[in-house]
Design an enzyme around this catalytic site. Sequence first.
Site, mmCIF file in Angstrom:
data_model
loop_
_atom_site.group_PDB
_atom_site.id
_atom_site.type_symbol
_atom_site.label_atom_id
_atom_site.label_comp_id
_atom_site.label_asym_id
_atom_site.label_seq_id
_atom_site.Cartn_x
_atom_site.Cartn_y
_atom_site.Cartn_z
ATOM 1 N N ASP A 1 49.655 21.187 32.297
ATOM 2 C CA ASP A 1 49.866 21.899 33.567
ATOM 3 C C ASP A 1 51.087 21.309 34.269
ATOM 4 O OD1 ASP A 1 47.574 23.437 33.272
ATOM 5 O OD2 ASP A 1 46.355 22.249 34.649
ATOM 6 N N ARG B 1 53.817 28.163 29.200
ATOM 7 C CA ARG B 1 53.097 29.044 30.141
ATOM 8 C C ARG B 1 54.022 29.247 31.334
ATOM 9 N NH1 ARG B 1 48.458 26.103 32.970
ATOM 10 N NH2 ARG B 1 47.232 26.553 31.101
HETATM 11 P P1 FAD Z 1 49.918 36.399 43.631
HETATM 12 O O1 FAD Z 1 50.875 37.374 44.240
HETATM 13 O O2 FAD Z 1 49.698 35.126 44.331
HETATM 14 O O3 FAD Z 1 48.521 37.096 43.406
HETATM 15 C C1 FAD Z 1 48.387 38.435 42.972
HETATM 16 C C2 FAD Z 1 47.025 38.936 43.405
HETATM 17 O O4 FAD Z 1 46.019 38.196 42.683
HETATM 18 C C3 FAD Z 1 46.713 38.647 44.875
HETATM 19 O O5 FAD Z 1 47.098 39.730 45.664
HETATM 20 C C4 FAD Z 1 45.214 38.482 44.876
HETATM 21 O O6 FAD Z 1 44.598 39.745 44.862
HETATM 22 C C5 FAD Z 1 44.948 37.849 43.538
HETATM 23 N N1 FAD Z 1 44.825 36.395 43.596
HETATM 24 C C6 FAD Z 1 45.754 35.483 43.205
HETATM 25 N N2 FAD Z 1 45.293 34.223 43.328
HETATM 26 C C7 FAD Z 1 44.033 34.329 43.813
HETATM 27 C C8 FAD Z 1 43.008 33.411 44.157
HETATM 28 N N3 FAD Z 1 43.177 32.100 44.018
HETATM 29 N N4 FAD Z 1 41.841 33.890 44.624
HETATM 30 C C9 FAD Z 1 41.612 35.209 44.753
HETATM 31 N N5 FAD Z 1 42.557 36.149 44.454
HETATM 32 C C10 FAD Z 1 43.733 35.728 43.987
HETATM 33 N N6 FAD Z 1 50.394 26.819 39.152
HETATM 34 C C11 FAD Z 1 51.074 25.670 39.030
HETATM 35 O O7 FAD Z 1 51.814 25.280 39.935
HETATM 36 N N7 FAD Z 1 50.954 24.901 37.899
HETATM 37 C C12 FAD Z 1 50.185 25.281 36.856
HETATM 38 O O8 FAD Z 1 50.117 24.566 35.849
HETATM 39 C C13 FAD Z 1 49.466 26.505 36.955
HETATM 40 N N8 FAD Z 1 48.675 26.936 35.953
HETATM 41 C C14 FAD Z 1 48.121 28.179 36.035
HETATM 42 C C15 FAD Z 1 47.397 28.682 34.958
HETATM 43 C C16 FAD Z 1 46.920 29.968 34.973
HETATM 44 C C17 FAD Z 1 46.173 30.499 33.790
HETATM 45 C C18 FAD Z 1 47.141 30.795 36.120
HETATM 46 C C19 FAD Z 1 46.697 32.210 36.155
HETATM 47 C C20 FAD Z 1 47.810 30.291 37.212
HETATM 48 C C21 FAD Z 1 48.299 28.996 37.194
HETATM 49 N N9 FAD Z 1 48.956 28.456 38.282
HETATM 50 C C22 FAD Z 1 49.599 27.248 38.152
HETATM 51 C C23 FAD Z 1 48.898 29.131 39.601
HETATM 52 C C24 FAD Z 1 50.053 30.080 39.805
HETATM 53 O O9 FAD Z 1 51.231 29.324 39.942
HETATM 54 C C25 FAD Z 1 49.849 30.945 41.058
HETATM 55 O O10 FAD Z 1 49.707 30.147 42.160
HETATM 56 C C26 FAD Z 1 48.661 31.861 41.000
HETATM 57 O O11 FAD Z 1 48.482 32.371 39.711
HETATM 58 C C27 FAD Z 1 48.860 33.049 41.949
HETATM 59 O O12 FAD Z 1 49.998 33.773 41.602
HETATM 60 P P2 FAD Z 1 49.947 35.234 40.977
HETATM 61 O O13 FAD Z 1 50.992 35.338 39.911
HETATM 62 O O14 FAD Z 1 48.581 35.553 40.527
HETATM 63 O O15 FAD Z 1 50.455 36.191 42.132
#
Ligand code: FAD
Length: 276
Positions: free
Chosen positions: A98, A149
């Site tokens: 991560d 990723r």
């Molecule tokens: P967003 O615009 O934030 O979300 C899109 C939509 O998804 C939102 O409108 C909402 O409906 C929904 N949503 C998103 N998050 C949530 C939530 N927590 N609860 C409820 N609804 C939600 N970040 C890092 O900095 N380092 C990492 O190593 C890392 N690993 C990850 C691994 C995976 C498999 C995933 C999916 C995410 C990871 N992240 C990590 C987090 C990532 O950086 C984002 O913060 C997170 O995925 C939200 O961004 P989004 O692309 O979903 O878009």
Amino acid sequence: IAGEEIADAVAVVRRLNADGVMATLDVLGEDITRRDEAESSKVFIMDVLDTILREKLDSNVSVKLTQLGLKLDRDFCLSLMKDIAGKARDLGNFIRIDMEDSSVTGDTITVYRKLREHYPNVGIVLQAYLRRTAADSEALVREGLGNLRLCKGIYIEPEEIAFKVKSEINFHFLKTLEQMIRDGAYVGIATHDSELVEGAYRLISRYGLRKDRYEFQMLLGVRPELRSEILRAGHRVRVYVPFGKQWYRYSIRRFKENPQIAGNVLKALFSRHRFN
Ligand code: FAD
């Protein structure tokens, strides 16, 4: 999160696997301050690898390097990671590193590079919100280290080093994703943002990307209906399944990002069907 115990996580992964979804197990914990805590994390993660094999789960493991002493001593962290990666290799499994906040981006990538000298079964995460990511991604793929990723990034970073506006972050996400695909990386497309999922579909079809060269990745409990759509469209999906007693910091980050999660927590507390 899946629960506090490994048995909770196993039950969740089993259910995901039965629905045709792969998993990545994350033992919660970060920013430890003593070497013995890092050693304990290593032992626990290695036990998880054994459990995956024993329980015949379709799951790999995600780790945070600050959970393994990165901030105490980088070489110490590297030596623990070598043990973990070696064990995973022997068991035919894979470790995803991560990415944490920008104070450790450089060191995390350095540890990744050193590990990949001996362990091909390790990948890393890059964050689209960081301005440096385009250059990191190009360099890693050029060096043959392109098991990546891509996510937006969840930490709060200053504007000098990070894009802050959603449209800018999304633009750089898709631009970096295109570079990764074009240059032959294996990509984990980690998002719940429909706009980015659509953009990824377009790139996958434009470059005729084979199904075994990418996967979509989502967090446990977030937008399960989108997950089903992606599966129905014929793509592979992996769900990130955090578990363990150190759930506080992970949960607070998610809560700050999306206050609606409070509703999910309440629902989870009162529903018998806690996981989706
Ligand atoms: P967003 O615009 O934030 O979300 C899109 C939509 O998804 C939102 O409108 C909402 O409906 C929904 N949503 C998103 N998050 C949530 C939530 N927590 N609860 C409820 N609804 C939600 N970040 C890092 O900095 N380092 C990492 O190593 C890392 N690993 C990850 C691994 C995976 C498999 C995933 C999916 C995410 C990871 N992240 C990590 C987090 C990532 O950086 C984002 O913060 C997170 O995925 C939200 O961004 P989004 O692309 O979903 O878009």
